[in-house]
Design an enzyme around this catalytic site. Structure first.
Site, PDB file in Angstrom:
ATOM      1  N   SER A  38       3.245   4.425   1.650  1.00  0.00           N
ATOM      2  CA  SER A  38       2.443   3.213   1.166  1.00  0.00           C
ATOM      3  C   SER A  38       3.562   2.549   2.653  1.00  0.00           C
ATOM      4  CB  SER A  38       2.905   2.104   0.627  1.00  0.00           C
ATOM      5  OG  SER A  38       1.454   1.070   0.453  1.00  0.00           O
ATOM      6  N   ASP A 155      -3.981   3.864  -1.540  1.00  0.00           N
ATOM      7  CA  ASP A 155      -2.474   3.707  -1.241  1.00  0.00           C
ATOM      8  C   ASP A 155      -1.967   5.291  -2.472  1.00  0.00           C
ATOM      9  OD1 ASP A 155       0.382   3.407  -1.863  1.00  0.00           O
ATOM     10  OD2 ASP A 155      -0.208   1.191  -1.260  1.00  0.00           O
TER      11      ASP A 155
END
Length: 295
Positions: A38, A155
């Site tokens: 991320s 993610d």
């Protein structure tokens, strides 16, 4: 001996990764293997491209007015981020759309999650920009990303918030990990809001509550829907992180104190970077001793 660094997920808190890397480099500690998840993938890709100063410049340029430009004006519930502005930020931070991971001077890899199977996916080759974009596709904030091979990804923080395992698989002998979730579960404070006439629309009230969640500012005595969901997400992140780190612990673990910075408070980059520097300086003697012992 290869020194690796695993940069964890944590949205705006992740600018503290910049401060950590600065302190390491200033003291002659040069990670040659970087794994990111991320926001960690953003910082890691910028560093691996030799463009960390570009990212720092862009991060520090975000002020409260510019911050609003990153949000989707339609307030759509499937994506809150202005995709064009976010992608432009990545490019200006040195993450090229035309560069492949294999051409980087430093080994780089990122983590994302297969939306259909829940499996962890590692990106260690192919397009650099795409590897970062898939790793940061936070559900509800960014839309899922379609893979060329089929399926959708989201993610990587969902499955591996601090990718120590990826760092080791890429050949790191010593892994320095940066965990942004260490103090997420501090005792929350719910402040009583001031009584005033409510003239806002229902959509505005929903967005305001969501904003309170994302910026860590709660103004109610009893946790409402959004604060409860936010707390549940923090609990899940805390448990996943602890489980993964227990199964594959790094040699050095850094825990910047950034839980007070909200997920989207990117305008607090200077504060996050400084905490990253402080955290790295606190643990620096241990890092230097470990490298000395293994050299």
């Amino acid at each position: 001996m290869k020194i690796g660094i695993a940069l964890g997920s944590g949205s705006a808190r992740g600018f503290s990764h910049i401060g950590v890397l600065e302190v390491l480099l200033e003291n002659g500690i040069i990670p040659t293997v970087v794994a990111g998840c991320s926001i960690g993938a953003i910082v890691g890709a910028s560093y691996a491209s030799g463009k960390l100063t570009y990212l720092k410049r862009e991060a520090l340029s975000i002020h409260r007015f510019k911050w609003t430009q990153f949000f989707n004006p339609s307030l759509s519930f499937d994506r809150w981020i202005n995709i064009k502005q976010m992608q432009l930020f990545l490019v200006r931070s040195g993450i090229s759309r035309k560069k492949n991971i294999e051409t980087l001077p430093i080994s780089f890899g990122s983590v994302c999650c297969d939306l259909d199977t829940g499996k962890e996916i590692w990106s260690t080759k192919g397009n650099l920009f795409d590897s970062v974009w898939t790793s940061m596709a936070m559900p509800g904030v960014f839309p899922p990303v379609s893979r060329l091979s089929g399926g959708w990804v989201i993610d990587g923080g969902i499955v591996n918030p601090v990718p120590v395992s990826l760092c080791r698989s890429m050949g790191a002998d010593i892994v320095i990990a940066v965990n942004l979730n260490a103090d997420l579960l501090k005792q929350p404070t719910y402040k009583k809001s001031l009584k005033q006439k409510d003239t806002s629309t229902s959509l505005t009230r929903v967005f305001d509550k969501a904003k309170q969640l994302l910026t860590n500012h709660h103004h109610v005595e009893t946790p409402d829907f959004f604060s409860t969901v936010g707390r549940a997400i923090n609990i899940a992140q805390d448990q996943i992180t602890k489980s993964r780190l227990a199964g594959d612990p790094p040699e050095i673990l850094l825990n910047p104190r950034v839980a007070h910075i909200g997920l989207f408070e990117t305008y607090r980059a200077r504060e996050a970077i400084e905490e990253g520097r402080k955290c790295a300086n606190r643990i620096l003697p241990n890092i230097l001793d470990l490298i000395k012992d293994n050299s």
